[in-house]
Design an enzyme around this catalytic site. Structure first.
Site, short mmCIF file in Angstrom:
data_model
loop_
_atom_site.label_atom_id
_atom_site.label_comp_id
_atom_site.label_asym_id
_atom_site.label_seq_id
_atom_site.Cartn_x
_atom_site.Cartn_y
_atom_site.Cartn_z
N GLY A 47 0.79 -1.23 0.00
CA GLY A 47 0.00 0.00 0.00
C GLY A 47 0.82 1.27 0.00
N HIS A 48 2.15 1.18 -0.03
CA HIS A 48 3.00 2.38 0.09
C HIS A 48 4.17 2.30 -0.87
CE1 HIS A 48 5.62 5.42 2.05
NE2 HIS A 48 4.48 5.91 2.49
N PHE A 49 4.08 2.56 -2.00
CA PHE A 49 2.92 2.79 -2.86
C PHE A 49 2.99 1.72 -3.93
CE2 PHE A 49 4.31 6.88 -1.18
CZ PHE A 49 3.17 7.33 -0.57
N VAL A 54 8.04 2.67 -1.74
CA VAL A 54 8.98 3.46 -0.95
C VAL A 54 8.82 3.04 0.51
CG1 VAL A 54 9.61 5.79 -0.20
CG2 VAL A 54 8.80 5.43 -2.53
#
Length: 140
Positions: A47-49, A54
């Site tokens: 989810g990041h990203f 990252v």
């Protein structure tokens, strides 16, 4: 050099929240240097990203704190205790940490008074500063 099993014998963190793969240098109560090999399989990358993975800055700080905890808890008087965050000051994020990076994590204890202290922490990738902060800890 300390591997995962030796690190787990010192600090309570476990997968997926153990963010240190090895400790290369250790002066109990003074400083520690460790590494985190960042892989695409890290759970937070979902989810990041998804389009540009990252490593979150807060997890870089946590990885630095875990290295500092190894330094503090490897001291004979602190074995078996826990270390908690008391504060994070002067945090800066200067370079992206992405899958494939090997992040060097260094924490030097610069001040102590009783169960409270401060560690100066720096994370680098290929010699570039990825994160830095002063971390206040409390031995519990």
């Amino acid at each position: 050099m300390l591997g995962i099993k030796e690190i787990e014998a010192i600090i309570p963190h476990r997968h997926p929240f153990l963010l240190v793969d090895c400790i290369e240098e250790l002066e109990p109560g003074v400083r520690a240097v460790g590494y985190k090999c960042v892989t695409f399989d890290e759970p937070y990358f979902q989810g990041h990203f998804p389009q540009e993975p990252v490593m979150p800055g807060v997890l870089r700080i946590e990885a630095l704190a875990q290295v500092g905890a190894v330094a503090i808890l490897s001291e004979e008087a602190n074995k078996g205790k826990l270390v908690f965050f008391g504060g994070i000051d002067k945090a800066k994020f200067k370079y992206k940490v992405v899958p494939g990076d090997r992040m060097r994590l260094e924490c030097e204890i610069i001040k102590r008074k009783g169960p409270v202290g401060i560690g100066r922490a720096v994370a680098t990738v290929d010699g570039k500063i990825a994160a830095s902060a002063e971390l206040t800890f409390m031995i519990g």
